[in-house]
Design a protein around this motif. Structure first.
Motif, PDB file in Angstrom:
ATOM      1  N   ALA A   8       1.024  -1.274  -0.119  1.00 18.66           N
ATOM      2  CA  ALA A   8      -0.018   0.159   0.043  1.00 18.66           C
ATOM      3  C   ALA A   8       0.979   1.299  -0.093  1.00 18.66           C
ATOM      4  CB  ALA A   8      -0.901  -0.050   1.194  1.00 18.66           C
ATOM      5  N   GLY A   9       2.131   1.253  -0.117  1.00 18.01           N
ATOM      6  CA  GLY A   9       3.008   2.233  -0.239  1.00 18.01           C
ATOM      7  C   GLY A   9       3.311   2.589   1.269  1.00 18.01           C
ATOM      8  N   VAL A  10       4.211   3.550   1.356  1.00 13.81           N
ATOM      9  CA  VAL A  10       4.584   4.013   2.633  1.00 13.81           C
ATOM     10  C   VAL A  10       3.587   4.678   3.424  1.00 13.81           C
ATOM     11  CG1 VAL A  10       6.184   5.794   3.891  1.00 13.81           C
ATOM     12  CG2 VAL A  10       6.965   4.789   1.945  1.00 13.81           C
ATOM     13  N   GLN A  11       3.209   4.274   4.828  1.00 14.29           N
ATOM     14  CA  GLN A  11       2.153   4.616   5.516  1.00 14.29           C
ATOM     15  C   GLN A  11       2.413   6.021   6.420  1.00 14.29           C
ATOM     16  OE1 GLN A  11      -0.714   2.662   5.625  1.00 14.29           O
ATOM     17  NE2 GLN A  11       0.296   2.204   3.596  1.00 14.29           N
ATOM     18  N   PRO A  12       1.364   6.511   6.915  1.00 12.36           N
ATOM     19  CA  PRO A  12       1.491   7.795   7.721  1.00 12.36           C
ATOM     20  C   PRO A  12       2.491   7.539   9.070  1.00 12.36           C
ATOM     21  CG  PRO A  12      -0.761   7.503   7.050  1.00 12.36           C
ATOM     22  CD  PRO A  12      -0.089   6.433   6.583  1.00 12.36           C
ATOM     23  N   ARG A  69       6.390   9.634  25.621  1.00  8.57           N
ATOM     24  CA  ARG A  69       6.934  11.174  25.273  1.00  8.57           C
ATOM     25  C   ARG A  69       5.762  12.278  25.364  1.00  8.57           C
ATOM     26  NH1 ARG A  69      10.723  10.291  20.523  1.00  8.57           N
ATOM     27  NH2 ARG A  69      11.447   8.140  20.796  1.00  8.57           N
ATOM     28  N   GLU A  70       4.849  11.590  26.239  1.00  2.51           N
ATOM     29  CA  GLU A  70       3.643  12.608  26.711  1.00  2.51           C
ATOM     30  C   GLU A  70       2.928  13.432  25.403  1.00  2.51           C
ATOM     31  OE1 GLU A  70       5.332  15.227  29.763  1.00  2.51           O
ATOM     32  OE2 GLU A  70       5.783  13.686  30.941  1.00  2.51           O
ATOM     33  N   LEU A  71       2.684  12.753  24.531  1.00  2.27           N
ATOM     34  CA  LEU A  71       1.934  12.948  23.220  1.00  2.27           C
ATOM     35  C   LEU A  71       0.741  11.963  23.181  1.00  2.27           C
ATOM     36  CD1 LEU A  71       5.247  12.710  20.823  1.00  2.27           C
ATOM     37  CD2 LEU A  71       3.953  14.576  21.764  1.00  2.27           C
ATOM     38  N   PRO A  72      -0.382  12.820  22.405  1.00  2.00           N
ATOM     39  CA  PRO A  72      -1.631  12.344  22.308  1.00  2.00           C
ATOM     40  C   PRO A  72      -1.664  10.705  21.546  1.00  2.00           C
ATOM     41  CG  PRO A  72      -1.640  14.344  21.151  1.00  2.00           C
ATOM     42  CD  PRO A  72      -0.173  14.293  21.745  1.00  2.00           C
ATOM     43  N   ALA A  73      -2.563  10.006  21.800  1.00  2.00           N
ATOM     44  CA  ALA A  73      -2.812   8.833  21.233  1.00  2.00           C
ATOM     45  C   ALA A  73      -3.387   8.962  19.903  1.00  2.00           C
ATOM     46  CB  ALA A  73      -3.524   7.841  22.183  1.00  2.00           C
ATOM     47  N   MET A  74      -3.153   7.920  18.951  1.00  2.00           N
ATOM     48  CA  MET A  74      -3.528   7.898  17.529  1.00  2.00           C
ATOM     49  C   MET A  74      -4.455   6.505  17.558  1.00  2.00           C
ATOM     50  SD  MET A  74      -1.793  10.110  16.007  1.00  2.00           S
ATOM     51  CE  MET A  74      -2.043  10.046  14.180  1.00  2.00           C
ATOM     52  N   LYS A  75      -5.151   6.797  16.153  1.00  2.00           N
ATOM     53  CA  LYS A  75      -6.267   5.821  16.019  1.00  2.00           C
ATOM     54  C   LYS A  75      -5.742   5.127  14.708  1.00  2.00           C
ATOM     55  CE  LYS A  75     -10.475   8.050  17.869  1.00  2.00           C
ATOM     56  NZ  LYS A  75     -11.754   8.458  17.563  1.00  2.00           N
ATOM     57  N   VAL A  76      -6.216   3.789  14.525  1.00  2.00           N
ATOM     58  CA  VAL A  76      -5.876   3.079  13.288  1.00  2.00           C
ATOM     59  C   VAL A  76      -6.003   3.981  12.110  1.00  2.00           C
ATOM     60  CG1 VAL A  76      -6.051   1.166  12.097  1.00  2.00           C
ATOM     61  CG2 VAL A  76      -6.168   0.774  14.317  1.00  2.00           C
ATOM     62  N   ASP A  77      -6.771   4.755  11.766  1.00  3.75           N
ATOM     63  CA  ASP A  77      -6.834   5.344  10.504  1.00  3.75           C
ATOM     64  C   ASP A  77      -5.729   6.512  10.663  1.00  3.75           C
ATOM     65  OD1 ASP A  77      -8.461   6.648  12.331  1.00  3.75           O
ATOM     66  OD2 ASP A  77     -10.233   7.215  11.101  1.00  3.75           O
ATOM     67  N   GLY A  78      -5.208   6.712  11.473  1.00  4.00           N
ATOM     68  CA  GLY A  78      -4.515   7.999  11.705  1.00  4.00           C
ATOM     69  C   GLY A  78      -3.084   7.565  11.271  1.00  4.00           C
ATOM     70  N   PHE A  80      -2.363   4.388   9.501  1.00  6.73           N
ATOM     71  CA  PHE A  80      -2.697   3.374   8.240  1.00  6.73           C
ATOM     72  C   PHE A  80      -3.377   3.931   7.226  1.00  6.73           C
ATOM     73  CE2 PHE A  80      -1.423   0.250  11.548  1.00  6.73           C
ATOM     74  CZ  PHE A  80      -0.216  -0.308  10.883  1.00  6.73           C
ATOM     75  N   ASN A  81      -3.430   3.800   5.810  1.00  6.52           N
ATOM     76  CA  ASN A  81      -4.392   4.464   5.007  1.00  6.52           C
ATOM     77  C   ASN A  81      -5.143   3.235   4.383  1.00  6.52           C
ATOM     78  OD1 ASN A  81      -2.506   3.322   3.118  1.00  6.52           O
ATOM     79  ND2 ASN A  81      -1.532   5.345   2.428  1.00  6.52           N
TER      80      ASN A  81
END
Length: 85
Positions: A8-12, A69-78, A80-81
């Protein structure tokens, strides 16, 4: 949709990891109870087709690394495309 060659190419995920200065090992070390391998993280970054379960494991490890690193969490669609099967 995944092309027939399963790439699928380079992912986010790759861009996010680079912007936060993370290496594959950071994800592997962030969630040792999940037995995540460097090879799985490399495949995820390159866009090789993963199952939905593998995508969730990568997401969990990525969020654990972000939390340290005290950064906010992500979701799968954030990160992977595409959606794993």
């Amino acid at each position: 949709m995944i092309p027939e060659n399963m790439n699928a190419g380079v992912q986010p995920l790759d861009t996010l990891m680079e912007s936060h200065g993370m290496k594959n090992h950071d994800l592997v070390a962030a969630a040792p109870e999940m037995f995540l391998t460097h090879k799985e993280v490399a495949k995820a970054r390159k866009g090789r087709q993963l199952t939905a379960h593998s995508q969730r494991r990568i997401l969990t490890a990525f969020n654990a690394a972000l939390k340290s690193r005290e950064l906010p969490a992500m979701k799968v669609d954030g990160i992977f495309n595409y959606r794993g099967r």
